[in-house]
Design a protein around this motif. Structure first.
Motif, PDB file in Angstrom:
ATOM      1  N   SER A 243       0.838  -1.196   0.000  1.00 33.48           N
ATOM      2  CA  SER A 243       0.000   0.000   0.000  1.00 33.48           C
ATOM      3  C   SER A 243       0.878   1.252   0.000  1.00 33.48           C
ATOM      4  O   SER A 243       2.107   1.167   0.116  1.00 33.48           O
ATOM      5  CB  SER A 243      -0.932   0.008   1.216  1.00 33.48           C
ATOM      6  OG  SER A 243      -0.198   0.127   2.416  1.00 33.48           O
ATOM      7  N   HIS A 244       0.248   2.399  -0.112  1.00 36.59           N
ATOM      8  CA  HIS A 244       0.983   3.663  -0.148  1.00 36.59           C
ATOM      9  C   HIS A 244       1.750   3.853   1.150  1.00 36.59           C
ATOM     10  O   HIS A 244       1.297   3.462   2.224  1.00 36.59           O
ATOM     11  CB  HIS A 244       0.019   4.818  -0.374  1.00 36.59           C
ATOM     12  CG  HIS A 244       0.687   6.065  -0.838  1.00 36.59           C
ATOM     13  ND1 HIS A 244       1.305   6.948   0.029  1.00 36.59           N
ATOM     14  CD2 HIS A 244       0.866   6.580  -2.087  1.00 36.59           C
ATOM     15  CE1 HIS A 244       1.818   7.948  -0.655  1.00 36.59           C
ATOM     16  NE2 HIS A 244       1.567   7.756  -1.944  1.00 36.59           N
ATOM     17  N   ALA A 248      -3.284   3.790   3.757  1.00 38.24           N
ATOM     18  CA  ALA A 248      -4.432   3.624   2.863  1.00 38.24           C
ATOM     19  C   ALA A 248      -5.701   3.551   3.705  1.00 38.24           C
ATOM     20  O   ALA A 248      -5.661   3.203   4.884  1.00 38.24           O
ATOM     21  CB  ALA A 248      -4.280   2.371   2.001  1.00 38.24           C
ATOM     22  N   PRO A 382      -3.587  -4.504  -0.562  1.00 38.58           N
ATOM     23  CA  PRO A 382      -3.633  -3.125  -1.094  1.00 38.58           C
ATOM     24  C   PRO A 382      -4.443  -3.048  -2.370  1.00 38.58           C
ATOM     25  O   PRO A 382      -4.460  -3.973  -3.187  1.00 38.58           O
ATOM     26  CB  PRO A 382      -2.152  -2.818  -1.354  1.00 38.58           C
ATOM     27  CG  PRO A 382      -1.544  -4.157  -1.632  1.00 38.58           C
ATOM     28  CD  PRO A 382      -2.275  -5.132  -0.757  1.00 38.58           C
ATOM     29  N   ARG A 386      -6.534   2.389  -1.281  1.00 40.29           N
ATOM     30  CA  ARG A 386      -7.506   1.802  -0.368  1.00 40.29           C
ATOM     31  C   ARG A 386      -7.121   0.372  -0.049  1.00 40.29           C
ATOM     32  O   ARG A 386      -6.252  -0.200  -0.690  1.00 40.29           O
ATOM     33  CB  ARG A 386      -8.920   1.868  -0.993  1.00 40.29           C
ATOM     34  CG  ARG A 386      -9.435   3.291  -1.046  1.00 40.29           C
ATOM     35  CD  ARG A 386     -10.614   3.463  -1.984  1.00 40.29           C
ATOM     36  NE  ARG A 386     -11.036   4.854  -1.959  1.00 40.29           N
ATOM     37  CZ  ARG A 386     -10.435   5.831  -2.622  1.00 40.29           C
ATOM     38  NH1 ARG A 386      -9.398   5.570  -3.381  1.00 40.29           N
ATOM     39  NH2 ARG A 386     -10.860   7.069  -2.545  1.00 40.29           N
ATOM     40  N   LEU A 387      -7.773  -0.198   0.955  1.00 45.31           N
ATOM     41  CA  LEU A 387      -7.477  -1.559   1.376  1.00 45.31           C
ATOM     42  C   LEU A 387      -8.666  -2.460   1.072  1.00 45.31           C
ATOM     43  O   LEU A 387      -9.821  -2.049   1.189  1.00 45.31           O
ATOM     44  CB  LEU A 387      -7.167  -1.604   2.871  1.00 45.31           C
ATOM     45  CG  LEU A 387      -5.973  -0.771   3.340  1.00 45.31           C
ATOM     46  CD1 LEU A 387      -5.816  -0.894   4.852  1.00 45.31           C
ATOM     47  CD2 LEU A 387      -4.690  -1.214   2.643  1.00 45.31           C
TER      48      LEU A 387
END
Length: 628
Positions: A243-244, A248, A382, A386-387
């Motif tokens: 993820s970012h 997220a 991820p 968003r997750l």
């Protein structure tokens, strides 16, 4: 899920041994402390990062850092150089695109270059000035009435600071690149951090409580059932692999198709500010600690029990990934975690599995923690910013241990002494990827399906079984992990009533009484391979490397050729006659060679082949021991 996380936050908040953020605060990653003089000057900069080869920011509780959208939104007493100093750094190509190549109506924005090299440019421009101004104004709004000298020093610093003088300060020049790399800065006055000063904390908490909720929108909270200010934007979740870096969102609405009744963003799922804070803080706490999380392909697994302490989580972590976590030099992303095993925990695990094998219910004296405690397993993946929730499992801790234990029992197989006694799911999935691959990327689908099978005690996915069979046939090699999964798959297939096989046919080691034809053919192939190697010492290419794939699929085509070849090898070898009884014994009950073997029969073939080969090695080891 969110309700369970909120309950877990309450447990953590009452535990004196756990450091977790209180309402109004969150965990921040801090790189530097700006030390202020009584007059508001910058005396020096303290580097708070670790001493590793790659310095890492220090985690500490700071005033709540809400999710930052595209607009300008300064944090309190802890922020990056763009807000604290009004200076920003760009890559050279981005700088030229934004500030040099505009013309006409899109004239290049006013800016001042402070430092530059071939790759990067540090500058002050209108947006960075606006960020600094917003940071300064917010701190005046919160701390203007605070009598603490540190507050006055902070405000004096902000009032006198000129962003264009950034590169003129000798202390800043020392950490110029690191400050502009995005590390957060806090403030220190007379040996104490400002965000930990009681007067500053009181002023912040008063401001935070009076500004909870956006637009003063209140509704019934879905978690507590009570009326509360609804959180429009939820805090980001950090620590999910892939993820970012900034985190997220787990709960978010970014498209009109997801909204209803004219409500915007998270007003569509009204969760109060307090509940939002609790579940995001608890989940970030779990993901930040290795003992609470593991990676499975692209899925990050977090698990916890509704008890204080970490005994449940530590035991669950070891059952899922049996390796010695006390070895600090293990990098779980680059080093195979099966290389180091904790034999004390292995012994405890063996005792627990013995009780599972006998069908005994797990008791407190068996595992230490309370087996009746609620236990939760959450799989997150991820999806851009968003997750996605891959799976969500709720059970008692005792049942969880029993089901993971049953997985290890089903995987149990005869093995060499140096091979791992219990195999992690991580290593099991790696057996589906070619060893020559530069970057092993296991299928996310397989990881999720296998984990669901373990947690629910259901048959393993046929996709995983097929992937293992494919690797065995492609590489013409079967090890204890692959053989163990084939055995486990067939056992669960039998228990589900999906085949005519009998459970007593599937054993840990060689079963010479097993009448199953594919199993006997697998044994026969191992014997014929051994006959060849005995007759041709040092042979590089065996019948296994040439015929394994075809013989395990279409035995009627290959075995007549192999048996004829074996007669030649027996005649060539001085002791070839000793293999005739073994060939005859494995062929007993085989009236004809099947034209084709199904997937289940191919698994039985490979299991027989593996068992027979291990029996050969065991005989050799026994003879060596007797000689000694």
């Amino acid at each position: 899920m969110i309700r369970a996380l909120c309950r877990y936050y309450n447990i953590l908040a009452e535990d004196e041994d756990v450091s977790i953020s209180r309402p109004g605060y969150s965990s921040g990653r801090v790189s530097f402390a700006l030390v202020l003089s009584p007059e508001g000057g910058l005396s020096y900069i303290a580097d708070l990062r670790s001493d590793d080869k790659k310095p890492r920011p220090q985690a500490m509780d700071v005033p709540l850092q809400a999710t930052r959208a595209a607009g300008i939104a300064p944090y309190v007493l802890c922020d990056t150089a763009k807000y604290v100093f009004g200076v920003e750094k760009f890559k050279r190509n981005e700088f030229e695109k934004r500030f040099l190549k505009s013309s006409g109506k899109n004239a290049a924005p006013e800016h001042t270059v402070l430092a530059e090299n071939e790759k990067e440019v540090a500058l002050v421009h209108q947006r960075s000035r606006d960020c600094f101004k917003a940071f300064r104004d917010l701190h005046h709004e919160i701390f203007d009435g605070v009598e603490y000298p540190g507050a006055r020093a902070l405000l004096a610093f902000l009032d006198s600071w000129d962003p264009e003088s950034f590169t003129e300060h000798p202390k800043i020049v020392e950490y110029l690149d690191d400050l502009l790399a995005g590390g957060s800065c806090i403030f220190e006055y007379e040996g104490a951090f400002l965000h930990r000063n009681p007067s500053m904390m009181k002023a912040w908490e008063r401001y935070h409580s009076s500004n909870r909720g956006d637009d003063n929108f209140t509704a019934q909270c879905l978690v507590t059932g009570e009326s509360d200010a609804v959180a429009r934007i939820h805090q980001k979740i950090k620590g999910v692999t892939g993820s970012h870096a900034s985190g997220a969102s787990l709960v978010s609405f970014n498209d009109d198709s997801f909204c209803s009744y004219g409500k915007k963003q998270s007003y569509n799922a009204p969760i109060g500010e307090s509940s939002m804070f609790k579940y995001t803080t608890a989940l970030n706490h779990l993901l930040a600690r290795k003992e609470y999380r593991q990676n499975l392909a692209d899925t990050t697994i977090a698990f916890w029990a509704e008890t204080s302490g970490t005994a449940c989580e530590e035991l669950a972590s070891f059952f899922l990934n049996p390796y010695d976590k006390a070895e600090e030099d293990i990098d779980e992303e680059s080093v195979d975690p099966e290389r180091v095993q904790d034999w004390k925990k292995i012994e405890l695990m063996g005792e627990i599995l013995d009780k599972v094998r006998r069908g005994r219910k797990i008791q407190t004296e068996d595992i230490g923690p309370d087996p009746e405690a609620n236990f939760y397993v959450l799989g997150l993946a991820p999806n851009r910013a968003r997750l996605a929730v891959r799976f969500w499992h709720v059970d008692s801790f005792g049942n969880f241990i029993t089901r993971v234990g049953q997985h290890h029992l089903d995987m149990e197989i005869v093995r060499r002494d140096w091979e791992p006694q219990y195999v992690s799911i991580y290593r099991l999935l790696n057996e589906t990827t070619p060893p020559s691959a530069d970057n092993k990327v296991t299928s996310p689908l397989l990881g999720d399906l296998v984990m669901r099978s373990i947690l629910n005690n259901t048959p393993y996915p046929v996709q995983m079984y097929n992937a293992i069979l494919t690797r065995v046939k492609t590489e013409r090699s079967i090890n204890s992990i692959r053989a163990g999964f084939i055995k486990a798959y067939l056992l669960r297939f039998i228990r589900a009533g999906l085949t005519n096989l009998q459970e007593d046919m599937i054993t840990v080691s060689l079963n010479v009484d097993n009448p199953n034809v594919p199993y006997r053919l697998g044994r026969l192939f191992a014997v014929l391979e051994r006959v060849q190697t005995d007759a041709n010492k040092g042979v590089k290419s065996t019948i296994g490397s040439k015929y394994f794939s075809s013989v395990s699929t279409t035995p009627a085509v290959v075995f007549p050729v192999l048996l004829k070849l074996a007669q030649h090898h027996i005649a060539k070898s001085d002791w070839g006659f000793k293999w005739r009884p073994d060939i005859e014994e494995t062929l007993a009950g085989v009236d004809e060679f099947p034209a084709y073997l199904s997937l289940e029969e191919q698994g039985m073939f490979m299991l027989g082949y593996y068992h027979q080969r291990r029996a050969f090695f065991e005989k050799k080891e026994v003879v060596a021991d007797e000689g000694e």
